[in-house]
Design an enzyme around this catalytic site. Structure first.
Site, PDB file in Angstrom:
ATOM      1  N   ARG A 113      -1.702   5.855   5.879  1.00  0.00           N
ATOM      2  CA  ARG A 113      -0.419   5.267   5.492  1.00  0.00           C
ATOM      3  C   ARG A 113       0.113   4.328   6.568  1.00  0.00           C
ATOM      4  O   ARG A 113       1.238   4.472   7.037  1.00  0.00           O
ATOM      5  CB  ARG A 113       0.609   6.346   5.149  1.00  0.00           C
ATOM      6  CG  ARG A 113       0.226   7.164   3.921  1.00  0.00           C
ATOM      7  CD  ARG A 113       1.345   8.102   3.499  1.00  0.00           C
ATOM      8  NE  ARG A 113       0.917   8.961   2.391  1.00  0.00           N
ATOM      9  CZ  ARG A 113       1.661   9.917   1.853  1.00  0.00           C
ATOM     10  NH1 ARG A 113       2.878  10.147   2.300  1.00  0.00           N
ATOM     11  NH2 ARG A 113       1.209  10.647   0.851  1.00  0.00           N
TER      12      ARG A 113
ATOM     13  N   ASP B  33      -9.758 -13.416   9.568  1.00  0.00           N
ATOM     14  CA  ASP B  33      -8.697 -14.066  10.321  1.00  0.00           C
ATOM     15  C   ASP B  33      -7.892 -14.956   9.384  1.00  0.00           C
ATOM     16  O   ASP B  33      -7.987 -14.838   8.160  1.00  0.00           O
ATOM     17  CB  ASP B  33      -9.266 -14.855  11.512  1.00  0.00           C
ATOM     18  CG  ASP B  33     -10.261 -15.926  11.072  1.00  0.00           C
ATOM     19  OD1 ASP B  33     -10.208 -16.381   9.907  1.00  0.00           O
ATOM     20  OD2 ASP B  33     -11.111 -16.326  11.906  1.00  0.00           O
TER      21      ASP B  33
ATOM     22  N   GLU C  50      -8.797 -13.758   2.041  1.00  0.00           N
ATOM     23  CA  GLU C  50      -9.273 -12.988   0.889  1.00  0.00           C
ATOM     24  C   GLU C  50     -10.125 -11.795   1.300  1.00  0.00           C
ATOM     25  O   GLU C  50     -10.261 -10.826   0.546  1.00  0.00           O
ATOM     26  CB  GLU C  50     -10.057 -13.889  -0.077  1.00  0.00           C
ATOM     27  CG  GLU C  50     -11.340 -14.466   0.474  1.00  0.00           C
ATOM     28  CD  GLU C  50     -11.137 -15.744   1.285  1.00  0.00           C
ATOM     29  OE1 GLU C  50     -12.144 -16.392   1.614  1.00  0.00           O
ATOM     30  OE2 GLU C  50      -9.966 -16.081   1.577  1.00  0.00           O
TER      31      GLU C  50
END
Length: 844
Positions: A507, A593, A598
């Site tokens: 988390r 980077d 994507e």
């Protein structure tokens, strides 16, 4: 648009004395909710949950509502949760009382009885806005007074946004002494409507007709965070359709504006009804402003306007950013001094937080560990918790959580090191509005370290969340269960920027947007320029309606498993709306980077649902109000200035910084064997020494929050009468910050002292430790002293008694830089003479 075509005005004998008093405003609220969530400001709350009849007395008048007729069993509350949440203006008309638990023979009736009215003429305004569903049809309402039908076929509005858009009835009543007034609201039963019932949202006794008044003020009534243009604001409103012109009143005294007439200084002129705005200039952020607009109809008939109120926005402190940046805190209120480390009782932190004495700033004359026996929550508005004022190594909370649910709260420089035991989270901003947590430190928590579900306009900034305890060995989590959670975050809008999450297994962050009142995806989150180091199986995942995820730096560590994505948006449920993200400028060395974003994100679909929209978008959903750097630049700034840094940056947090910088770990879970993730605080070496230190009696003689040395420096009275906070609340330079604000800000920055004017050596590398490659320094803005830079040491020699300072700027080989201010005090010693260590020092 106002529903003027739906207005019904009943004039029932306009002879006699027009009493116009007392004025009463009541809001029928949804049961089982916090008052602040559902009650319209300025209205007395009235909650009815499962009763045939209920009475309430206000200003000497008793009001009784009773379920009558054969339909239904009792009165109950009803609400449109989304309308309640949409704005403060919707709280009055988006809940109310209705008849419940009826049979198939629909026909709800509510008797409204008024007892104790003075003889003469009175008015009653009642709001009739249905809340159940906008797909239903609702039967008209008939109204009777004292047994006589006075109007039928009143069509209620459905889920109107505010009182001006809601259906209402305005009744003029001739009261007879010692005689009750009985009004009956009955749903017509002859039609084919889906719902044949009555819902009453609230009422006003002896107020002007809403449809003859100016409405919909901008700034909204009771808006306490109005951003000024320079020092100006444009007042706007919607005129009544019947108005030919309008008189404008404006000032700083509530009573004067309420009672003003055209001969008063508060009168700002008359303008026709084609103009619905008025510019006010030269406003001060420390003031409260009141205004009203009277409507003048044909024949010169004047309808007095409601009194509206607003306060200009002021940053909580100069470095406050994000959507909680305008938290008011305890500014202008009282000062409460914490004098012991007890869990409760006089002088304790718990009493300071929970004692409802109005706006207040909590300062500390003691340092050490406060071991809480139960959760401690700041649930009241206008509270500042200033941990930087403590002596020694400051305040550390142990064993139970510390949270904020109140509006306009500020918390700085507090540590929560929970430790094993009962399953608890650590710190939170759940449900609050316009609140901010800054420079705090949270570790060794058993559930998530931080939580902020259901909050509005909040900020968590420059806070260090570390070493959440893993599952093994805890009572609710068996061996093999992954835990060690950093945070579950929600908000609308919630800002999370320049924080460090280090050595938390999962988390990092969990998106806990939840659902709004209509079952649509909720949560608007701005997650900018955070650093996450050494996670296990989970980085950022979960769901929220809209997320800006910008310039975050995810640094893999030795405990990293298969999770190479920085961000996963989970589509798990088929609720209304969308879950989308603006993902830009994030970095995970070795994986992605800024040039291949994507590779750092994904959309994950489960449970067989389908989506027909793109998860990732190309533009941010909303501004962040955060000074934003590239991920690499932010990495250096965060590691230079994060966590509970004042009064001392403790050993634990220094270890977190060093291990993040070097990519190392020093702790292994004693049961799980996970690298960097402790199963118990003992795996990390346990609690370091947090000595119990108390301030001397002459630290702050008058207990107004300003120490004697500070008052001596700025020229205020060190012996003000008890309860006199005029010195601490003064704002001589009119910058919106009080003397107490200035002191708290001074203490929140790096600071050093000398009694004799001797040279002070300041290691600025320790204050910029995130910058490590090809570093150079420049010193500037030197005040009341001389500053000589020798390597990474600034040799500062004061030239005057009192306050001094200098700025330094660090720049590295990549061209990234950071500027910080260092404060100096000459003539007093903050580390020795004013702090006396208690002989019964607590050993942990």
């Amino acid at each position: 648009m106002l529903f003027k075509s739906l207005l019904f005005v009943f004039l029932l004998s306009i002879t006699g004395i027009y009493a116009q008093s007392p004025i009463v405003k009541m809001d029928f609220d949804q049961a089982g909710r916090n008052e602040s969530e559902v009650n319209q400001v300025g209205y007395t709350p009235w909650v009815i949950a499962g009763a045939v009849s209920s009475s309430k007395t206000e200003n000497g008048v008793t009001f009784t509502v009773t379920k009558v007729g054969s339909f239904g069993d009792q009165l109950s509350s009803s609400w449109f949760k989304t309308g309640i949440q949409a704005s403060t203006e919707g709280k009055l008309v988006n809940d109310g009382i209705t008849v419940k638990d009826g049979t198939a023979d629909q026909g709800g009736q509510i008797e409204f009885r008024i007892s104790g009215l003075e003889a003469g003429n009175h008015t009653l305004l009642v709001f009739l806005n249905q809340t159940s569903s906008d797909t239903f049809t609702y039967s008209p309402i008939d109204v009777s007074l004292n047994g006589n039908l006075i109007e039928d076929n009143i069509i209620p509005t459905v889920r109107a946004a505010n009182s001006a858009d809601s259906q209402s009835v305005y009744i003029n009543i001739e009261a007879i002494a010692s005689t009750d007034v009985v009004i009956l609201f009955s749903a017509e039963t002859s039609g084919s409507e889906d719902v044949k019932n009555v819902l009453i949202n609230g009422f006003e006794l002896n107020t002007p007709n809403i449809f003859e008044q100016a409405t919909e003020p901008i700034p909204a009534h009771n808006n306490e965070h109005v951003e000024l243009s320079s020092t100006n604001v444009l007042l706007k409103w919607t005129p009544a359709a019947s108005a030919l012109s309008q008189n404008i009143y404006f000032g700083t005294d509530e009573t004067s504006v309420a009672n003003a007439d055209t001969s008063s200084s508060e009168y700002k002129g008359n303008q026709d009804n084609t103009s619905n705005s008025y510019q006010v200039n030269g406003l001060y952020t420390g003031e409260t402003y009141y205004w009203r607009v009277d409507q003048i109809a044909s024949g010169g008939n004047v309808t007095k306007g409601n009194l509206w109120r607003f306060r200009p926005a002021q940053l909580a402190f100069p470095e406050a950013e994000g959507y909680g940046r305008f938290a008011r805190g305890g500014r202008g209120g009282k000062v409460v001094v914490v004098t012991n480390l007890n869990d409760s009782g006089p002088g304790s932190f718990r009493e300071a937080v929970t004692n409802n004495i109005g706006p207040r700033t909590i300062v500390f004359n003691v340092s050490g560990i406060i071991q809480l026996s139960s959760r401690l929550v700041s649930s009241q508005p206008y509270v500042t918790i200033a941990g930087q004022t403590a002596p020694g190594k400051g305040i550390t909370i142990r064993s139970a959580p510390l949270g904020i649910t109140g509006d306009d709260n500020i918390m700085q420089n507090i540590r929560v090191r929970l430790g094993s035991g009962q399953t608890f989270d650590g710190m939170g901003l759940t449900g609050g509005e316009y609140s901010i947590i800054d420079h705090c430190s949270i570790s060794w928590t058993i559930d998530e370290a931080f939580s902020s579900r259901g909050a509005h306009n909040i900020t968590l900034q420059r806070t260090l969340i570390s070493e959440a305890l893993n599952a093994a060995g805890h009572q609710n989590y068996p061996v093999g269960t992954e835990h060690g959670y950093a945070a579950s975050i929600g908000g609308d809008i919630g800002s999370f920027h320049h924080n460090l999450l280090a050595h938390n297994y999962g988390r990092n962050w969990s998106l806990a947007g939840g659902l709004d009142g209509s079952g649509f995806f909720a949560g608007k989150l701005d997650i900018t320029n955070n650093v996450v180091y050494n996670w296990g199986s989970r980085t950022t995942d979960g769901g929220a309606n809209e997320v800006n995820f910008v310039g975050n730096y995810y640094k893999p560590g030795p405990g990293m498993q298969l999770e190479r994505y920085a961000f996963t948006l989970d589509h798990e449920d088929d609720f209304g709306g969308m879950q989308r993200c603006y993902f830009n400028g994030n970095v995970m060395p070795g994986y992605f980077d800024e040039n291949n974003q994507e590779f750092g994100r994904r959309s994950r679909i489960s449970n067989g649902i389908t989506i027909n929209y793109e998860t990732f978008v190309n533009t941010p959903f909303f501004p962040s109000y955060v000074t934003t750097q590239t991920a690499g630049h932010a990495y250096k700034m965060v590691l230079s200035d994060v966590g509970c840094t004042q009064p001392v940056f403790d050993d634990h947090d220094q270890r977190m910084i060093n291990e993040t910088l070097t990519g190392t770990y020093s702790v292994t879970g004693s049961v799980t064997g996970k690298k960097g993730f402790p199963d118990n605080e003992a795996d990390s070496g346990g609690y370091e020494n947090y000595p119990f230190i108390t301030r001397p009696a002459d630290w702050d003689s008058d207990n107004d929050g300003l120490p004697n040395w500070y008052e001596s420096t700025i020229g205020t009275n060190i012996n003000s009468p008890a309860g006199d906070f005029s010195d601490s609340n003064a704002d001589v330079d009119m910058d919106g910050y009080t003397n107490l604000d200035d002191y708290l800000q001074w203490m929140a920055l790096p600071h050093f002292s000398t009694e004799t004017g001797a040279k002070i050596d300041v290691n600025i590398q320790q204050l910029s430790r995130g910058f490590t490659s090809g570093v150079s320094y420049v010193v500037s803005d030197v005040v009341n002293g001389t500053a000589n830079l020798v390597g990474d040491i600034v040799e500062f020699t004061p030239t005057a008694t009192g306050l001094a300072s200098f700025d330094f700027t660090v720049t590295d080989s990549a061209g990234d830089s950071m500027t910080r201010t260092v404060n100096i005090l000459n003539g007093f010693d903050l580390t020795l003479s004013v702090e006396k260590q208690n002989l019964n020092e607590i050993k942990v």
